[in-house]
Design a protein around this motif. Structure first.
Motif, PDB file in Angstrom:
ATOM      1  N   GLY A  98     -11.682  66.757 100.884  1.00 49.35           N
ATOM      2  CA  GLY A  98     -12.939  66.265 100.325  1.00 49.35           C
ATOM      3  C   GLY A  98     -13.375  67.014  99.089  1.00 49.35           C
ATOM      4  N   LEU A  99     -12.503  67.837  98.488  1.00 55.07           N
ATOM      5  CA  LEU A  99     -12.865  68.649  97.324  1.00 55.07           C
ATOM      6  C   LEU A  99     -12.499  67.924  96.035  1.00 55.07           C
ATOM      7  N   LEU A 100     -13.443  67.910  95.107  1.00 53.18           N
ATOM      8  CA  LEU A 100     -13.235  67.359  93.769  1.00 53.18           C
ATOM      9  C   LEU A 100     -13.193  68.528  92.787  1.00 53.18           C
ATOM     10  N   SER A 101     -12.082  68.681  92.061  1.00 51.37           N
ATOM     11  CA  SER A 101     -11.908  69.768  91.096  1.00 51.37           C
ATOM     12  C   SER A 101     -11.725  69.175  89.711  1.00 51.37           C
ATOM     13  N   LEU A 102     -12.469  69.680  88.751  1.00 52.30           N
ATOM     14  CA  LEU A 102     -12.384  69.203  87.375  1.00 52.30           C
ATOM     15  C   LEU A 102     -12.291  70.387  86.429  1.00 52.30           C
ATOM     16  N   ASP A 103     -11.348  70.316  85.500  1.00 48.21           N
ATOM     17  CA  ASP A 103     -11.220  71.302  84.430  1.00 48.21           C
ATOM     18  C   ASP A 103     -11.675  70.647  83.133  1.00 48.21           C
ATOM     19  N   ALA A 104     -12.638  71.288  82.472  1.00 49.42           N
ATOM     20  CA  ALA A 104     -13.147  70.783  81.198  1.00 49.42           C
ATOM     21  C   ALA A 104     -12.618  71.648  80.070  1.00 49.42           C
ATOM     22  N   THR A 105     -12.101  71.012  79.028  1.00 53.44           N
ATOM     23  CA  THR A 105     -11.612  71.720  77.847  1.00 53.44           C
ATOM     24  C   THR A 105     -12.167  71.042  76.599  1.00 53.44           C
ATOM     25  N   LEU A 106     -12.338  71.823  75.562  1.00 49.82           N
ATOM     26  CA  LEU A 106     -12.886  71.304  74.315  1.00 49.82           C
ATOM     27  C   LEU A 106     -12.037  70.151  73.797  1.00 49.82           C
ATOM     28  N   VAL A 107     -12.702  69.090  73.327  1.00 56.95           N
ATOM     29  CA  VAL A 107     -11.987  67.944  72.780  1.00 56.95           C
ATOM     30  C   VAL A 107     -11.076  68.409  71.651  1.00 56.95           C
ATOM     31  N   PRO A 108      -9.861  67.865  71.561  1.00 57.18           N
ATOM     32  CA  PRO A 108      -8.934  68.304  70.515  1.00 57.18           C
ATOM     33  C   PRO A 108      -9.520  68.056  69.124  1.00 57.18           C
ATOM     34  N   ASP A 109      -9.180  68.957  68.215  1.00 54.69           N
ATOM     35  CA  ASP A 109      -9.642  68.819  66.841  1.00 54.69           C
ATOM     36  C   ASP A 109      -8.828  67.750  66.128  1.00 54.69           C
ATOM     37  N   ASP A 110      -9.433  67.134  65.140  1.00 50.31           N
ATOM     38  CA  ASP A 110      -8.756  66.127  64.329  1.00 50.31           C
ATOM     39  C   ASP A 110      -7.761  66.834  63.411  1.00 50.31           C
ATOM     40  N   PRO A 111      -6.452  66.584  63.577  1.00 49.18           N
ATOM     41  CA  PRO A 111      -5.480  67.280  62.711  1.00 49.18           C
ATOM     42  C   PRO A 111      -5.645  66.942  61.242  1.00 49.18           C
ATOM     43  N   ASP A 112      -6.264  65.783  60.938  1.00 46.68           N
ATOM     44  CA  ASP A 112      -6.462  65.376  59.544  1.00 46.68           C
ATOM     45  C   ASP A 112      -7.910  65.590  59.110  1.00 46.68           C
ATOM     46  N   TYR A 113      -8.603  66.550  59.767  1.00 45.45           N
ATOM     47  CA  TYR A 113     -10.010  66.783  59.441  1.00 45.45           C
ATOM     48  C   TYR A 113     -10.164  67.144  57.963  1.00 45.45           C
ATOM     49  N   CYS A 114     -11.134  66.532  57.331  1.00 46.34           N
ATOM     50  CA  CYS A 114     -11.430  66.797  55.923  1.00 46.34           C
ATOM     51  C   CYS A 114     -12.865  67.296  55.826  1.00 46.34           C
ATOM     52  N   PRO A 115     -13.101  68.491  55.259  1.00 45.21           N
ATOM     53  CA  PRO A 115     -14.464  69.030  55.206  1.00 45.21           C
ATOM     54  C   PRO A 115     -15.353  68.333  54.193  1.00 45.21           C
ATOM     55  N   THR A 116     -14.755  67.529  53.296  1.00 45.42           N
ATOM     56  CA  THR A 116     -15.570  66.816  52.291  1.00 45.42           C
ATOM     57  C   THR A 116     -15.476  65.312  52.569  1.00 45.42           C
ATOM     58  N   VAL A 117     -14.872  64.569  51.692  1.00 44.71           N
ATOM     59  CA  VAL A 117     -14.683  63.124  51.891  1.00 44.71           C
ATOM     60  C   VAL A 117     -13.247  62.781  51.496  1.00 44.71           C
ATOM     61  N   LYS A 118     -12.783  61.637  51.985  1.00 45.68           N
ATOM     62  CA  LYS A 118     -11.444  61.170  51.657  1.00 45.68           C
ATOM     63  C   LYS A 118     -11.534  59.997  50.691  1.00 45.68           C
ATOM     64  N   LEU A 120      -8.886  57.265  48.901  1.00 43.53           N
ATOM     65  CA  LEU A 120      -7.527  56.745  48.904  1.00 43.53           C
ATOM     66  C   LEU A 120      -6.622  57.524  49.853  1.00 43.53           C
ATOM     67  N   GLY A 121      -7.233  57.925  50.994  1.00 43.63           N
ATOM     68  CA  GLY A 121      -6.463  58.621  52.010  1.00 43.63           C
ATOM     69  C   GLY A 121      -6.237  60.087  51.742  1.00 43.63           C
ATOM     70  N   ARG A 122      -6.802  60.637  50.678  1.00 47.83           N
ATOM     71  CA  ARG A 122      -6.610  62.047  50.367  1.00 47.83           C
ATOM     72  C   ARG A 122      -7.951  62.764  50.395  1.00 47.83           C
ATOM     73  N   CYS A 123      -7.935  64.024  50.878  1.00 43.45           N
ATOM     74  CA  CYS A 123      -9.155  64.815  50.982  1.00 43.45           C
ATOM     75  C   CYS A 123      -9.551  65.332  49.598  1.00 43.45           C
ATOM     76  N   VAL A 124     -10.811  65.111  49.215  1.00 41.16           N
ATOM     77  CA  VAL A 124     -11.297  65.584  47.927  1.00 41.16           C
ATOM     78  C   VAL A 124     -11.437  67.098  47.963  1.00 41.16           C
ATOM     79  N   VAL A 125     -10.815  67.777  47.013  1.00 34.16           N
ATOM     80  CA  VAL A 125     -10.848  69.237  46.960  1.00 34.16           C
ATOM     81  C   VAL A 125     -12.039  69.676  46.122  1.00 34.16           C
ATOM     82  N   VAL A 126     -12.824  70.586  46.703  1.00 34.49           N
ATOM     83  CA  VAL A 126     -13.989  71.131  46.007  1.00 34.49           C
ATOM     84  C   VAL A 126     -13.786  72.623  45.849  1.00 34.49           C
TER      85      VAL A 126
END
Length: 598
Positions: A98-118, A120-126
């Motif tokens: 009757g035991l329910l066990s759950l492991d919570a882990t941080l959602v994976p990061d976006d490998p294509d994360y861009c800190p500015t804007v994209k 034409l599919g490319r991250c704008v460099v500032v």
């Protein structure tokens, strides 16, 4: 922040509840339909903790359900303000317990994360003085690290007695307490889930002990929660553990509570509680001093230990020791290690055979509980031989003449090492513990505890011990008497009780400090796993501003829980909490001492 409708507004979960596959038990199918839902989770001990759990998958895998989902919400942050939780969930539900066990882990990061804007599919460099992609990425990494502290946690819950929801514990860096309550967002009661039993609470305790969360203050409260749940059902081992917690991990020690737990456990036959109750009665600590009753409890503990010790020297058990030792010698990992050792050193190793000179028992809790049999003896026929030749062939020169390396210096060193090692191997006394688990109907499972090298293979066997094959019971020695003369090895016909720890005196917070030290140090251990909250203080010697404290702690090695001694050096600054400077522990099996400085 949460909206006006609270954590969860939507309740319906269309299309997410999978029908149970053919052949699945009705209990599993009912649990599957009930668990796939949105849940509200709150901490009874801290109302600032609010989580929304969304379990969207429950797939049968044999007798259990494999669960997946997401979790969002808020928990208290380092600054006291609300901190976000954003996690993915993975776990299982076990209908048997009757035991329910759950492991919570941080959602994976976006490998294509861009800190500015994209564009034409490319991250704008500032690149600038005030901001840049590098600075923005560093800020993103810091935010992810903070989110990891709040989004990594473990839940162990089960249906409550009243059938209103699921209750249990949460453990994680962002949680200072443990009590957790889960209810379905639509208010549906968990009537389809089995009512909690002793197996449910023991499964929760086993999960907490088996999957510790390092660096969190919620580990000990979670363990206490499940111990109290098991103790309420009269479990003697849990009651003894609660006594240790009240004495060692409460500042100041709650002596009346400790004595009450020890007395209940002792009445149920728990040997450790009987010993400790005897000591407290002799000291008058938390209970009126009573030397006569103290002697009676000490005698009962020795009698139980002596009775259990009879099984350690049964002929079937001694045969099991020899068979398991031979099995370990033939272990492929050991043979491979010997092969590479010979290739690297030029030395051949032969372990010989283990000649048993004595047998003892330790770790006794109950007459029908697990215990450890430890054999003492020497290795007969053990040898180390040099295999390196005095001259090693090195090829031919341009004239076809054979060339040889001169190895005579290495050979002399190898022969000296071989002679010394062979002498020590045949003369030095060795010990080997075996974990014994009663299975009922006079059957016992015997597991060899691998001490120096864990091969990855469990060497175990089952034996049947008929009552008529046991040696006569050994009359326990009077309280306070030394069961063996000095320097006398254990005799197979005698299984004396281990000597209890000397009175520890009042704990000033040292146990918690040493426990935290072991938790930090154990992260560097390879095979052993420290059991949080297992420190038991012994005698101490204090100077003006420092103390030498000794005692025992527990660890899990190759699936077996063992107790080892430690010595700690503590200093105190003013009237504050003691500070740990040095921690040492000695392995009883090898005699090796290891230390860590803090």
């Amino acid at each position: 922040m949460l909206g006006a409708c609270g954590l969860v507004c939507a309740v319906a979960l269309p299309g997410r509840t999978q029908p149970a596959p053919g052949g699945a038990s009705p209990a599993l199918a009912s649990a599957q339909a009930y668990l796939v839902a949105r849940w509200k989770a709150v901490a009874a001990c801290d109302k600032r903790i609010e989580l929304a759990l969304d379990i969207d998958k429950a797939e049968p895998a044999g007798p259990v359900l494999q669960l997946k989902g997401k979790a969002k919400g808020t928990v208290p942050g380092p600054d006291g303000k609300g901190a976000a939780v954003d996690a993915v969930l993975a776990g299982r539900y076990e209908p048997a317990s009757g035991l329910l066990s759950l492991d919570a882990t941080l959602v994976p990061d976006d490998p294509d994360y861009c800190p500015t804007v994209k564009l034409l599919g490319r991250c704008v460099v500032v690149t600038g003085i005030l901001t840049s992609n590098e600075k923005l990425m560093e800020k993103h990494r810091q935010e992810r690290a903070a989110l990891a502290n709040t989004s990594n946690f473990r839940l162990e819950v089960a249906r409550d007695e009243a059938g209103r929801g699921l209750v249990g514990t949460v453990r994680g860096r962002a949680f200072d307490c443990a009590d957790m309550t889960l209810t379905r967002a639509d208010g549906a009661p968990p009537s389809v889930l089995p009512a909690p039993t002793a197996d449910t609470e023991k499964a929760g305790l086993g999960r907490v002990d088996g999957t510790p969360v390092a660096g969190t203050t919620s580990q000990a409260p979670a363990r206490r929660y499940w111990l109290e749940a098991v103790g309420k059902r009269g479990d003697a081992v849990a009651l003894a553990e609660l006594g240790f917690l009240a004495e060692k991990f409460t500042t100041p020690p709650d002596w009346p509570a400790a004595v009450a737990h020890y007395r209940k456990a002792a009445d149920a036959g728990e040997v450790r509680a009987q010993r400790r109750l005897s000591e407290l009665l002799a000291q008058g600590q938390g209970v009126p001093q009573d030397q006569a009753e103290s002697a009676r409890w000490a005698q009962r503990a020795k009698a139980t230990t002596a009775e259990v010790g009879r099984y350690c020297v049964a002929p079937a058990m001694v045969t099991a020791y020899r068979d398991l030792l031979e099995s370990l010698k033939r272990d492929p990992a050991n043979l491979m290690l010997s092969f590479f050792g010979t290739a690297l050193t030029g030395l051949s190793f032969d372990e010989g055979s283990f000649q048993i000179e004595g047998v003892g028992v330790e770790g006794v809790t109950l007459t029908d509980g697990p215990f450890i049999c430890r054999i003492v003896g020497r290795r007969v026929g053990a040898s180390v031989r040099n295999l390196r030749p005095a001259f090693a062939y090195a090829g031919e020169d341009s004239y076809g003449r054979a060339l040889y390396f001169d190895n005579r210096g290495d050979v002399a060193i190898n022969e000296a090492v071989a002679s010394l090692t062979t002498t020590l191997a045949n003369k030095v006394q060795a010990t080997q513990p075996f974990q014994v688990q009663p299975l009922g109907n006079n059957r016992y499972r015997v597991v060899l505890v691998q001490q120096l090298i864990a091969t990855g293979t469990t060497h175990a066997t089952e034996v049947t011990i008929a009552a008529g094959s046991l040696p006569p019971a050994v009359a326990p020695a009077p309280a306070g008497a030394n069961p063996l003369p000095p320097n006398t090895p254990p005799n197979p016909a005698s299984t004396p009780a281990p000597a209890p720890l000397p009175p520890p005196g009042n704990d000033d917070g040292s146990a918690a400090v040493i426990d935290a030290g072991f938790a930090e140090w154990s992260r560097e251990w390879r095979a052993d796993r420290y059991l949080l909250g297992s420190v038991q203080l012994g005698p101490r010697q204090c100077a003006r501003d420092s103390c030498q404290v000794s005692g025992e702690f527990r660890l899990r090695r190759a699936g077996t829980v063992m107790s080892l001694p430690f010595q700690a050096t503590l200093t105190r600054r003013g009237q504050g909490r003691p500070v740990l400077n040095r921690l040492c522990t000695t392995d009883r099996a090898t005699g090796a001492t290891d230390c860590a400085d803090f």
